[in-house]
Design a protein around this motif. Structure first.
Motif, mmCIF file in Angstrom:
data_model
loop_
_atom_site.group_PDB
_atom_site.id
_atom_site.type_symbol
_atom_site.label_atom_id
_atom_site.label_comp_id
_atom_site.label_asym_id
_atom_site.label_seq_id
_atom_site.Cartn_x
_atom_site.Cartn_y
_atom_site.Cartn_z
ATOM 1 N N ALA A 157 -65.435 -37.902 35.473
ATOM 2 C CA ALA A 157 -65.478 -37.321 36.806
ATOM 3 C C ALA A 157 -66.583 -36.267 36.855
ATOM 4 C CB ALA A 157 -64.128 -36.710 37.165
ATOM 5 N N ASP A 158 -67.624 -36.553 37.660
ATOM 6 C CA ASP A 158 -68.756 -35.631 37.773
ATOM 7 C C ASP A 158 -68.563 -34.756 39.011
ATOM 8 O OD1 ASP A 158 -71.143 -34.307 37.664
ATOM 9 O OD2 ASP A 158 -72.397 -36.103 37.488
ATOM 10 N N GLU A 159 -68.158 -33.532 38.810
ATOM 11 C CA GLU A 159 -67.850 -32.579 39.867
ATOM 12 C C GLU A 159 -66.951 -33.180 40.953
ATOM 13 O OE1 GLU A 159 -70.730 -29.765 40.761
ATOM 14 O OE2 GLU A 159 -72.227 -30.511 39.338
ATOM 15 N N PRO A 160 -65.776 -33.638 40.568
ATOM 16 C CA PRO A 160 -64.904 -34.352 41.519
ATOM 17 C C PRO A 160 -64.396 -33.460 42.648
ATOM 18 C CG PRO A 160 -63.699 -33.904 39.486
ATOM 19 C CD PRO A 160 -65.120 -33.507 39.233
ATOM 20 N N LYS A 208 -75.913 -32.269 32.477
ATOM 21 C CA LYS A 208 -74.504 -32.681 32.544
ATOM 22 C C LYS A 208 -74.362 -34.083 33.137
ATOM 23 C CE LYS A 208 -73.412 -29.215 35.265
ATOM 24 N NZ LYS A 208 -74.683 -28.511 35.488
ATOM 25 N N SER A 209 -74.987 -34.291 34.287
ATOM 26 C CA SER A 209 -74.868 -35.609 34.935
ATOM 27 C C SER A 209 -75.523 -36.686 34.085
ATOM 28 C CB SER A 209 -75.516 -35.580 36.317
ATOM 29 O OG SER A 209 -74.802 -34.706 37.154
ATOM 30 N N THR A 210 -76.652 -36.354 33.485
ATOM 31 C CA THR A 210 -77.332 -37.320 32.627
ATOM 32 C C THR A 210 -76.406 -37.761 31.492
ATOM 33 O OG1 THR A 210 -79.394 -36.182 33.130
ATOM 34 C CG2 THR A 210 -79.431 -37.706 31.282
HETATM 35 MG MG LIG Z 1 -75.156 -33.079 38.106
#
Ligand SMILES: [Mg+2]
Ligand SMILES: Nc1ncnc2c1ncn2[C@@H]1O[C@H](COP(=O)(O)OP(=O)(O)OP(=O)(O)O)[C@@H](O)[C@H]1O
Lengths: 225, 401
Positions: free
Chosen positions: A170-173, A49-51
């Motif tokens: 937004a990555d896990e905001p 996901k983050s990638t």
């Molecule tokens: Mg991640």
């Protein structure tokens, strides 16, 4: 009627060499995202996901495949062009806020404007305006360690907005926030979506799932829905 | 990003860590201050000596008894210009005066240490004995009373002109002209007082009594001269004059038992030695500048590592590589220039203070050099940290803890 495509990934692969083996963080991802969509990305830890967010946010380049952001081919860009894209077209919100501890809320929000070459006076005005929009009018001159987690994340959102980007990532905001502060962030992002931003959120928060138009599920670097 | 913005950014991060910024500058401050100070001592010394020589006069040649050889190694061979080999006499001085057309004046000089007395006051001093031309050649003015006359020299009259220091020791504020003093038990009448000359080569030129050369030989039985001052007709002819004087002297003596020194030669060799010395002093101090520069690089590298996360974030919001590198480069340059400026001020103050004890001269070239070098040091040693910062990968930098 569907809006035009603003983000397009075709057969994107991202490999990381690690101790002699290659980690296939993203394995053949194709994806189209339209303007003014609000999308949630979910998946187990390590699924990529983050990638994926980093690629869309132009913080990283794909190993293979095509990546088009706002009609620009990002996979061929040099570092300066990527920096410009990050500055103008994309606003990034991180799980850990990433505010500079020695700068006040106002100075933190100004940062992208400095690199956009906006003059000092206009910078202050825009930054103040965006902080007001996230409800922090009375916290302009506070340093990050004088703000609550929710307030810090709101400063980060104001920072993501200053250059008026079309895309908000937004990555896990809400990952580091209590549920009440988290709710505020959800509301702010929903509001931004209504005002026309394209928003992509990595989150397992059911509140985001509720407001999303589309949910993308990742597993082992592949989209599974 | 605009340049002024980058400077503001650099200043901001330096201000937020004042103590460290100061400690980082310290190396440069010390380096620059010591360059300025040491060069000012070197140039002060050179100026002082040059000035002393100019006071002697550029068309002067000194004939000294005994042979001093300046060998290739720069060492001195043979005995000192001692009394045993001294063949300089008044007769020879007169010969030089008469036989060469290039010689304007040949001034015989005799010096002797003795005790001067007046009433109950006594003071150890020295006499200088010469002819009536002494005051002209040595540009010694008589401020009270009068100069000695040719007749007084010819008749070996017991008259003396004293220096202001001796006057003060023996007479305090009262007028000495017309009083009789004893120089080693010989009575002399004071006819004048010299104007103050100050010290030359660390020697008080005002603590003396002048008498005629004839009186010196009659009353003190001095036959040999300490040296002969030869003034040539023009400053351009000193070399020709020296050759002529040498010829005359060789006719009088069977071997070369004298040394001829030309003040221009002497000055140029001394001043070149002093230039080398000044450069050497500056160079040694320059090494500390280099060390200061390495100190800056060291701290900047640490600072880049410490601020990895900040660099990552700046890149994430749109900073280009040049924005990051110029921020760090300017930080280094500001540190070294500020250090350089403080160093220049300290070096200046230091040389002013030192100026009370010895002659110092802050030269423009040393200030410019120190400033230039500290700027160069900042750029040179700021480069590696700046490049390191600019090349950081944004994601890795953001995840750095
Ligand atoms: Mg991640
Ligand atoms: N720089 C890297 N070097 C090597 N492997 C990496 C690197 N970055 C990510 N990976 C690997 O790529 C895979 C995907 O990582 P990613 O961070 O995208 O997962 P994620 O879905 O965001 O997980 P989480 O929910 O825990 O945040 C993981 O196996 C991870 O170990």
């Amino acid at each position: 009627m569907k809006k035009p495509v603003i983000i397009k990934l075709s057969r994107v692969k991202k490999y990381f060499p690690l101790d002699g083996v290659t980690v296939k963080a993203l394995n053949d991802i194709s994806l189209e995202i339209h303007q003014q969509e609000l999308i949630s990305i979910i998946g187990p830890s390590g699924s990529g996901k983050s990638t994926l967010m980093n690629l869309i946010g132009c913080l990283d380049k794909p190993t293979k495949g095509r990546l088009i952001i706002n009609n620009k081919a990002a996979e061929n860009m040099n570092t300066d062009e990527l920096a410009r894209l990050r500055n103008k077209d994309i606003g990034f919100v991180f799980q850990s806020f990433n505010l500079l501890p020695r700068l006040t809320a106002l100075d933190n929000v100004e940062l992208p404007l400095i690199y956009a070459g906006v003059d000092r006076k206009r910078r202050k005005n825009i930054a103040r305006e965006k902080l007001t929009a996230v409800g922090l009018t009375d916290r302009l001159h506070h340093f990050p360690n004088q703000l609550s987690g929710g307030q810090q994340q709101r400063v980060a959102i104001a920072r993501a907005l200053v250059n008026n980007p079309k895309i908000i990532l937004a990555d896990e905001p809400t990952g580091n926030l209590d549920s009440k502060s988290g709710d505020e962030i959800v509301k702010i992002l929903q509001d931004l979506h209504r005002k026309g931003k394209t928003i992509i959120v990595v989150s397992h928060d059911p509140d985001f799932a509720k407001i999303s138009q589309r949910i993308i599920k990742l597993k082992d670097g592949k989209i599974i829905n | 990003m605009e340049f002024s913005e980058t400077v503001r950014l650099a200043l901001g991060s330096l201000k937020s860590n004042k103590l460290r910024s100061f400690l980082t500058m310290l190396g440069i401050i010390i380096g620059v201050a010591s360059v300025i100070l040491l060069v000012s001592i070197g140039s002060g010394l050179k100026q002082y000596i040059t000035q002393q020589f100019e006071e002697l006069g550029s068309n002067l040649i000194m004939v000294m008894p005994g042979k001093i050889q300046f060998s290739d190694e720069g060492g001195r061979e043979g005995g000192p210009p001692g009394v045993a080999t001294n063949k300089l006499t008044l007769r020879i001085a007169n010969k030089i005066q008469q036989e060469s057309e290039y010689v304007k004046t040949a001034l015989p000089i005799v010096t002797k240490s003795l005790v001067a007395k007046y009433g109950n006051n006594s003071h150890p001093t020295g006499i200088i004995a010469s002819t009536e031309q002494y005051t002209v050649v040595r540009s010694s003015e008589v401020s009270e009373g009068r100069d000695i006359t040719k007749a007084e020299v010819a008749s070996a009259k017991r008259v003396t002109i004293i220096g202001p220091t001796l006057k003060e020791k023996l007479f305090a504020d009262s007028n000495p002209v017309g009083k009789k003093i004893s120089l080693a038990d010989q009575k002399y009448t004071i006819i004048g007082v010299f104007k103050e000359k100050g010290a030359t080569m660390g020697q008080d030129m005002d603590d003396m009594a002048f008498i005629s050369i004839t009186a010196a030989s009659k009353q003190f039985n001095i036959e040999k001269l300490n040296y002969i001052y030869v003034e040539s007709t023009s400053a351009d002819d000193t070399v020709k004059t020296a050759t002529e004087v040498k010829k005359i002297l060789l006719k009088e003596m069977d071997e070369e038992d004298f040394t001829i020194m030309d003040s221009k030669d002497l000055l140029s060799s001394i001043s070149s030695i002093l230039s080398v010395l000044t450069i050497a002093l500056g160079g040694i101090a320059g090494i500390s500048l280099l060390v200061g520069g390495i100190g800056i690089m060291n701290i900047m590298l640490v600072s880049v590592t410490e601020r990895t996360k900040e660099i990552g974030l700046r890149k994430a919001v749109g900073a280009r590589e040049t924005d990051i590198s110029s921020q760090f480069l300017i930080e280094a340059v500001v540190l070294s220039l500020a250090g350089g400026l403080i160093g220049i001020i300290l070096g200046f103050i230091g040389s002013l203070i030192l100026g009370h004890f010895l002659k110092t001269a802050v030269t423009l070239w040393s200030v410019l050099l120190a400033f230039g070098v500290s700027a160069a040091v900042g750029i040179l040693f700021g480069f590696a940290p700046a490049a390191k910062a600019a090349k950081l990968d944004p994601i890795e930098a953001l995840h750095y803890e």
